[in-house]
Design an enzyme around this catalytic site. Structure first.
Site, mmCIF file in Angstrom:
data_model
loop_
_atom_site.group_PDB
_atom_site.id
_atom_site.type_symbol
_atom_site.label_atom_id
_atom_site.label_comp_id
_atom_site.label_asym_id
_atom_site.label_seq_id
_atom_site.Cartn_x
_atom_site.Cartn_y
_atom_site.Cartn_z
ATOM 1 N N CYS A 1 0.780 -1.282 0.100
ATOM 2 C CA CYS A 1 0.014 -0.153 0.117
ATOM 3 C C CYS A 1 1.034 1.125 -0.153
ATOM 4 O O CYS A 1 2.098 1.146 0.167
ATOM 5 C CB CYS A 1 -1.037 -0.060 1.148
ATOM 6 S SG CYS A 1 -1.885 -1.457 1.469
ATOM 7 N N ARG B 1 1.789 1.500 -6.225
ATOM 8 C CA ARG B 1 1.656 0.395 -4.763
ATOM 9 C C ARG B 1 0.490 -0.122 -4.525
ATOM 10 O O ARG B 1 0.191 -1.061 -3.880
ATOM 11 C CB ARG B 1 2.225 1.127 -3.682
ATOM 12 C CG ARG B 1 3.527 1.905 -3.860
ATOM 13 C CD ARG B 1 4.090 2.611 -2.502
ATOM 14 N NE ARG B 1 4.439 1.686 -1.479
ATOM 15 C CZ ARG B 1 5.467 1.039 -1.350
ATOM 16 N NH1 ARG B 1 6.214 0.916 -1.954
ATOM 17 N NH2 ARG B 1 5.349 0.063 -0.014
ATOM 18 N N TRP C 1 -3.813 -1.679 -1.069
ATOM 19 C CA TRP C 1 -3.714 -2.982 -1.959
ATOM 20 C C TRP C 1 -4.345 -4.033 -0.904
ATOM 21 O O TRP C 1 -3.460 -4.527 -0.003
ATOM 22 C CB TRP C 1 -2.411 -3.180 -2.370
ATOM 23 C CG TRP C 1 -2.155 -4.621 -3.018
ATOM 24 C CD1 TRP C 1 -1.767 -5.580 -2.676
ATOM 25 C CD2 TRP C 1 -2.302 -4.720 -4.500
ATOM 26 N NE1 TRP C 1 -1.764 -6.729 -3.774
ATOM 27 C CE2 TRP C 1 -2.110 -6.044 -4.743
ATOM 28 C CE3 TRP C 1 -2.725 -3.784 -5.570
ATOM 29 C CZ2 TRP C 1 -2.253 -6.690 -5.846
ATOM 30 C CZ3 TRP C 1 -2.836 -4.574 -6.700
ATOM 31 C CH2 TRP C 1 -2.740 -5.953 -7.017
ATOM 32 N N ASN D 1 0.751 -0.035 6.047
ATOM 33 C CA ASN D 1 1.145 -1.082 4.845
ATOM 34 C C ASN D 1 1.823 -2.134 5.548
ATOM 35 O O ASN D 1 2.918 -2.082 6.268
ATOM 36 C CB ASN D 1 2.056 -0.149 3.870
ATOM 37 C CG ASN D 1 2.723 -1.223 2.889
ATOM 38 O OD1 ASN D 1 1.870 -1.857 2.565
ATOM 39 N ND2 ASN D 1 3.950 -0.895 2.509
ATOM 40 N N GLY D 2 1.286 -3.077 5.075
ATOM 41 C CA GLY D 2 1.945 -4.969 5.608
ATOM 42 C C GLY D 2 0.899 -5.638 6.111
ATOM 43 O O GLY D 2 -0.176 -5.554 5.958
ATOM 44 N N GLU E 1 7.415 -20.954 -20.170
ATOM 45 C CA GLU E 1 7.424 -19.593 -19.488
ATOM 46 C C GLU E 1 8.535 -18.770 -20.268
ATOM 47 O O GLU E 1 8.376 -17.549 -20.392
ATOM 48 C CB GLU E 1 7.324 -19.701 -18.018
ATOM 49 C CG GLU E 1 7.330 -18.598 -17.202
ATOM 50 C CD GLU E 1 6.560 -17.442 -17.531
ATOM 51 O OE1 GLU E 1 5.374 -17.895 -18.089
ATOM 52 O OE2 GLU E 1 6.478 -16.603 -17.028
ATOM 53 N N LYS F 1 7.901 -15.313 -21.868
ATOM 54 C CA LYS F 1 8.715 -13.942 -21.687
ATOM 55 C C LYS F 1 9.182 -13.184 -22.625
ATOM 56 O O LYS F 1 9.049 -12.028 -22.966
ATOM 57 C CB LYS F 1 9.766 -14.299 -20.365
ATOM 58 C CG LYS F 1 8.719 -14.473 -18.961
ATOM 59 C CD LYS F 1 8.536 -13.320 -18.222
ATOM 60 C CE LYS F 1 6.866 -13.174 -18.498
ATOM 61 N NZ LYS F 1 5.977 -13.995 -18.185
ATOM 62 N N GLU G 1 6.916 -12.114 -25.758
ATOM 63 C CA GLU G 1 5.863 -10.590 -25.100
ATOM 64 C C GLU G 1 6.524 -9.440 -24.981
ATOM 65 O O GLU G 1 5.939 -8.434 -24.959
ATOM 66 C CB GLU G 1 4.844 -11.278 -24.097
ATOM 67 C CG GLU G 1 5.678 -11.110 -22.679
ATOM 68 C CD GLU G 1 4.411 -11.519 -21.976
ATOM 69 O OE1 GLU G 1 3.404 -11.108 -21.856
ATOM 70 O OE2 GLU G 1 4.948 -12.203 -20.832
ATOM 71 N N HIS H 1 11.248 -34.945 -32.841
ATOM 72 C CA HIS H 1 9.886 -35.185 -33.387
ATOM 73 C C HIS H 1 9.447 -33.826 -34.465
ATOM 74 O O HIS H 1 8.400 -33.736 -34.535
ATOM 75 C CB HIS H 1 8.897 -35.473 -32.535
ATOM 76 C CG HIS H 1 9.341 -36.634 -31.671
ATOM 77 N ND1 HIS H 1 8.977 -38.075 -32.019
ATOM 78 C CD2 HIS H 1 9.605 -37.002 -30.262
ATOM 79 C CE1 HIS H 1 9.475 -38.850 -31.261
ATOM 80 N NE2 HIS H 1 9.813 -38.062 -30.241
ATOM 81 N N LYS I 1 -2.414 -6.041 -19.466
ATOM 82 C CA LYS I 1 -2.015 -6.386 -18.028
ATOM 83 C C LYS I 1 -3.033 -7.613 -17.460
ATOM 84 O O LYS I 1 -2.650 -8.503 -17.253
ATOM 85 C CB LYS I 1 -1.998 -5.585 -16.664
ATOM 86 C CG LYS I 1 -1.275 -6.097 -15.461
ATOM 87 C CD LYS I 1 -0.096 -6.915 -15.807
ATOM 88 C CE LYS I 1 0.195 -7.795 -14.563
ATOM 89 N NZ LYS I 1 1.668 -8.466 -15.018
HETATM 90 C C1 AGP Z 1 2.359 -13.117 -18.779
HETATM 91 O O1 AGP Z 1 3.500 -12.391 -18.804
HETATM 92 C C2 AGP Z 1 1.025 -12.431 -19.454
HETATM 93 N N1 AGP Z 1 0.990 -11.136 -18.989
HETATM 94 C C3 AGP Z 1 -0.136 -13.165 -19.581
HETATM 95 O O2 AGP Z 1 0.265 -14.424 -20.238
HETATM 96 C C4 AGP Z 1 -0.801 -13.297 -18.291
HETATM 97 O O3 AGP Z 1 -0.313 -14.295 -17.598
HETATM 98 C C5 AGP Z 1 -2.043 -14.124 -18.692
HETATM 99 O O4 AGP Z 1 -2.980 -13.075 -19.304
HETATM 100 C C6 AGP Z 1 -3.055 -14.291 -17.421
HETATM 101 O O5 AGP Z 1 -3.391 -13.473 -16.714
HETATM 102 P P1 AGP Z 1 -3.940 -13.702 -15.306
HETATM 103 O O6 AGP Z 1 -2.877 -14.283 -14.383
HETATM 104 O O7 AGP Z 1 -4.395 -12.300 -14.582
HETATM 105 O O8 AGP Z 1 -5.365 -14.309 -15.309
#
Ligand code: AGP
Length: 611
Positions: A2, A27, A76, A102-103, A484, A488, A491, A507, A606
Site C-alpha cells: 500500500c 503500490r 492494496w 502498509n504490511g 514460460e 517472457k 511478449e 519429433h 495486463k
Molecule cells: C504473462 O506475462 C502475460 N502477461 C499473460 O500471459 C498473463 O499471464 C495472462 O494474461 C493471465 O493473466 P492472469 O494471471 O491475470 O489471469
C-alpha cells in the site's frame, strides 16, 4: 503493498497528501482515504473511498479537508475486501487517534479477540484496525509515541504506519518493521511516506527509517528512537532521483524492479503460511479439510504465465500430494466436454482475478458441481468472489505487463497447497514433508544469489539479442519453465520464441536448429539431466547457439557450451523457482537491447478481461 503519506507543516495538507497518493498509486489502488486534524477544536476528519485515488479526489472536491496536519493511504487489500469500511485511515473508538498501515499483521485475529473482549468496537475486517485500538488501549497519560511503542511490541508481521491524534495535534508519528517508510525533511514542514515519489516534489532531504524505528515529527524537526525508546541520530540524505525513477526505486523498468522483489515476496508468503516448521496454515475463506480429503482429482485452469505455473503444479500435486491432476488453458477448458463433478477440485490461477476465459471456466466448473479454489493476487477480484476458497499470493501490484513476481508467488502457493493436501490426506511421510519445507525455505536466499549475477546474465542476453528466433527446451518439472521462458521473451521483445519438451526435439523442432537460432536449454540438476545433455550435444552438432541454465559446479555443461547461466543447487522439485529468474532476466535484457517497451509491450494488456 500500500502507499502511505503524512504531512505536518504550515501549508494546507489535503492537496499535498493527494498528490503524494497519486505518486504512490503503483503500490495499490483499490481504495484510498485521508484524515486531517481540523484547526478548530483539533478534531479529526476523515474522507475515504473505494476505487482509485480519483474517486477520493472527487469526494474531496465536494467535501474538502482543511488543516495542515494529516495522513493518507492508497490500499492494496490483503485482509478485507476493498470497501469503504476497509479503506484506511482507521480510527480508535473515540476518533481521537487515526492510523494508516502498509504490511500484514499475522497475529491480528488473536489481538482482535482480546480487544473485543475489552470492549473495543471495530468497524472493518482489516488486520490494520487492531493496531489503532491497541494504541488507544495504552494511550493513557503517556505520550502518543510511547503508546505506539507499546502497541507495536505486541504485533507480529510487517508494518509501516503513520499515526496522528487530536490529543497531540503537533505530532506526526511513523514506525516500520518489514515495510518501507521514509521521512521527508522540509523547511518548517516534514513528511512521511512509503516511498520517495510521494514527497520528492517538496523535498529531496530523506531519512530512511530503519527496522523497528519510530519517528516523531513536528513542523520544525524530528526525533527517531528504537522500539525500546533509545534515541537514534539519523541525518537526512540528499536523494538524486527524479520522481519517475523513484517510483521504480531506481530500477529502469517496473519489470526489473519486480524481478528483484521476488526473494522478499516469496519469503513473506512462506513465512505467512509456515511460521513454524511443518505447520501449514490455510485459514481464510477455505473449503474444509474434509472436502479436500474427499476429492479424487484436480483440474487446473489458467491462461498464459498462470497456466505455466499450473503446469508445474501438475508435477507437484502428483509427486507430493499423489492426486491425479489435469490442466488446460482456460479458453479451451471452458468449451470442452468437461468430465468433472463434485469429486473434482478445480484450481483457478490468475494474477488479476479478472481474466475472462478463466472466469468463464470457473463458472462452467461450478455448474458441474466441482469445488473451486483460486490462487490470486488481487483481493476482492471477481475470481476470488466466485471461488469456494482463495490462496492469495500477496505479491503486491504487478505493474509490468510481463508477469514475473506473480509467477513465482503462484508457484510458492502451489507448493504450499500441495504440502497441505499431502498432509491432510496422509499422502506423505512427516519426515519427507519437513525436508521439503526446509528446502522451500531456502529458496528465497538462493534466488537472491542468482540476482547477484544480473550483470553476467545481462551480458549473455545482449550477446544473443540479434538472433531472429529462440527455442526453449526443458524436461519434467522444467518443461513448463521452457514454455514460460519463451513467453517472457516473445511478449516483450517480439522475437518468435517457442518452448518445447526437450524429448520432443527429434519429433520436429530439430529441423529448426542452425547457427542463426538460439536454443535455451534448462539443464539444472535432475533425474533427466543426462537426457538434457544429449539434447545439448545434438544441438551443438548442428551449430545451434546454446544458452544453458545449469546447476552451480556443473563444469560438464561448460565444456558443451560457453554460454552457461548457473543457479544454486536445490531439490529438483523446486528448480522452477530458480530457473525462472535467469529466464526473466534474459527476456528483459534482450528486450531492452532491442529498444522495446518493456513494461507496456505492444498489443498486450495486463489483464485480459475480454474473450
Ligand atoms: C504473462 O506475462 C502475460 N502477461 C499473460 O500471459 C498473463 O499471464 C495472462 O494474461 C493471465 O493473466 P492472469 O494471471 O491475470 O489471469
Amino acid at each position: 503493498m500500500c502507499g502511505i503519506v503524512g504531512y505536518i507543516g504550515g501549508r494546507p495538507a489535503q492537496d499535498i497528501l493527494l498528490a503524494g497518493l497519486k505518486r504512490l498509486e503503483y503500490r495499490g489502488y483499490d481504495s484510498s482515504g485521508m484524515t486531517v486534524i481540523l484547526p478548530v477544536k483539533n478534531s479529526l476528519l476523515t474522507r475515504k473511498s473505494p476505487g482509485k485515488i480519483n474517486a477520493l479526489a472527487k469526494l474531496l472536491k465536494y467535501k474538502p479537508l482543511k488543516g495542515s496536519i494529516g495522513i493518507a493511504h492508497t490500499r492494496w487489500a490483503t485482509h478485507g475486501a476493498p470497501t469503504q469500511a476497509n479503506a484506511h485511515p482507521h480510527a480508535d473508538c473515540d476518533n481521537e487517534i487515526v492510523l494508516v498501515h502498509n504490511g500484514i499483521i499475522e497475529n491480528y485475529e488473536i489481538l482482535k479477540e482480546q480487544l473485543l473482549k475489552e470492549g473495543h468496537l471495530f468497524s472493518s475486517q482489516t488486520d490494520t484496525e487492531v493496531i489503532v485500538h491497541l494504541i488507544e488501549k495504552f494511550y493513557k497519560d503517556i505520550p502518543l509515541e510511547d503508546a505506539v511503542r507499546k502497541a507495536l511490541k505486541l504485533v507480529s508481521g510487517s508494518f509501516a504506519i503513520a499515526v496522528i491524534s487530536s490529543r497531540e495535534p503537533e505530532k506526526l508519528i511513523g514506525a516500520r518493521s518489514g515495510s518501507p517508510l521514509i521521512l521527508g525533511i522540509g523547511k518548517n514542514e516534514n513528511f512521511i511516506a512509503s516511498d520517495a515519489p510521494a514527497i520528492l516534489g517538496y523535498t529531496k532531504n530523506i531519512v530512511f527509517l530503519g527496522e523497528n524505528e519510530i519517528a516523531v515529527l513536528s513542523k520544525n524537526g524530528y526525533k527517531i528512537t528504537d522500539l525500546e525508546g533509545r534515541q537514534l541520530t539519523k541525518k537526512p540524505e540528499r536523494l538524486a532521483w527524479d520522481i519517475e525513477q523513484a517510483q521504480k526505486q531506481g530500477y529502469k523498468h517496473f519489470m526489473l524492479k519486480e524481478i528483484n522483489e521476488q526473494p522478499g515476496i516469496i519469503e513473506n508468503l512462506i513465512n505467512l503460511r509456515i511460521p513454524r516448521d511443518s505447520r501449514i496454515i490455510f485459514k481464510e475463506q477455505f473449503i474444509g479439510a474434509q472436502k479436500l480429503k474427499s476429492i479424487k482429482n484436480i483440474f487446473v485452469v489458467a491462461c498464459g504465465t498462470a497456466y505455466h505455473a499450473g503446469l508445474v503444479g501438475k508435477y507437484i500435486f502428483e509427486s507430493i500430494s499423489k492426486i491425479p491432476t489435469q490442466i488446460d488453458v482456460s479458453s479451451e477448458f471452458r468449451y470442452r466436454e468437461l468430465l468433472i463433478n463434485k469429486d473434482t477440485l478445480v484450481l483457478a490461477i490468475s494474477q488479476s482475478g479478472e481474466t475472462a476465459d478463466t472466469l468463464a471456466g470457473v463458472r462452467q466448473a461450478r455448474k458441474l458441481g466441482a469445488s473451486v479454489i483460486s490462487i490470486c493476487n488481487v483481493l476482492g477480484s471477481t475470481l476470488t468472489r466466485e471461488s469456494d476458497g482463495v490462496i492469495y499470493t500477496h505479491a503486491g501490484p504487478e505493474i509490468g505487463v510481463a508477469s514475473t513476481k506473480a509467477y513465482t508467488a503462484q508457484l510458492v502457493a502451489i507448493y504450499l497447497f500441495a504440502f497441505y493436501l499431502a498432509k491432510i490426506r496422509n499422502a506423505i511421510l512427516p519426515a519427507r514433508l519437513d525436508r521439503l519445507i526446509k528446502e522451500l525455505k531456502k529458496i528465497p536466499g538462493r534466488q537472491a544469489e542468482i540476482l547477484k549475477e544480473q550483470d553476467a546474465i545481462a551480458r549473455v542476453s545482449r550477446r544473443h539479442s540479434h538472433l531472429g528466433s529462440f527455442l526453449y527446451l526443458g524436461r519434467n518439472v522444467n518443461y513448463p519453465s521452457a514454455l514460460e521462458g519463451a513467453l517472457k521473451l516473445k511478449e516483450i521483445s517480439y522475437i518468435p520464441a517457442e518452448g518445447y519438451a526437450a524429448g520432443e526435439m527429434k519429433h520436429g523442432p530439430i529441423a529448426l536448429i542452425d547457427e542463426y537460432r538460439a536454443v535455451v536449454c534448462i539443464a539444472a540438476g535432475s533425474k533427466v539431466y543426462e537426457k538434457m545433455v544429449s539434447n545439448i550435444q545434438e544441438i551443438r552438432s548442428r551449430r545451434g547457439k546454446i544458452i544453458a541454465i545449469a546447476t552451480e559446479g556443473d563444469n560438464n555443461i561448460k565444456e558443451l557450451t560457453g554460454e552457461v547461466i548457473y543457479v544454486p543447487k536445490c531439490d529438483e522439485l523446486f528448480s522452477p523457482l530458480l530457473v525462472a529468474l535467469p529466464l526473466q532476466l534474459l527476456a528483459y535484457h534482450i528486450s531492452v537491447k532491442r529498444g522495446c517497451d518493456v513494461d507496456q509491450p505492444r498489443n498486450l494488456a495486463k489483464s485480459v478481461t475480454v474473450e
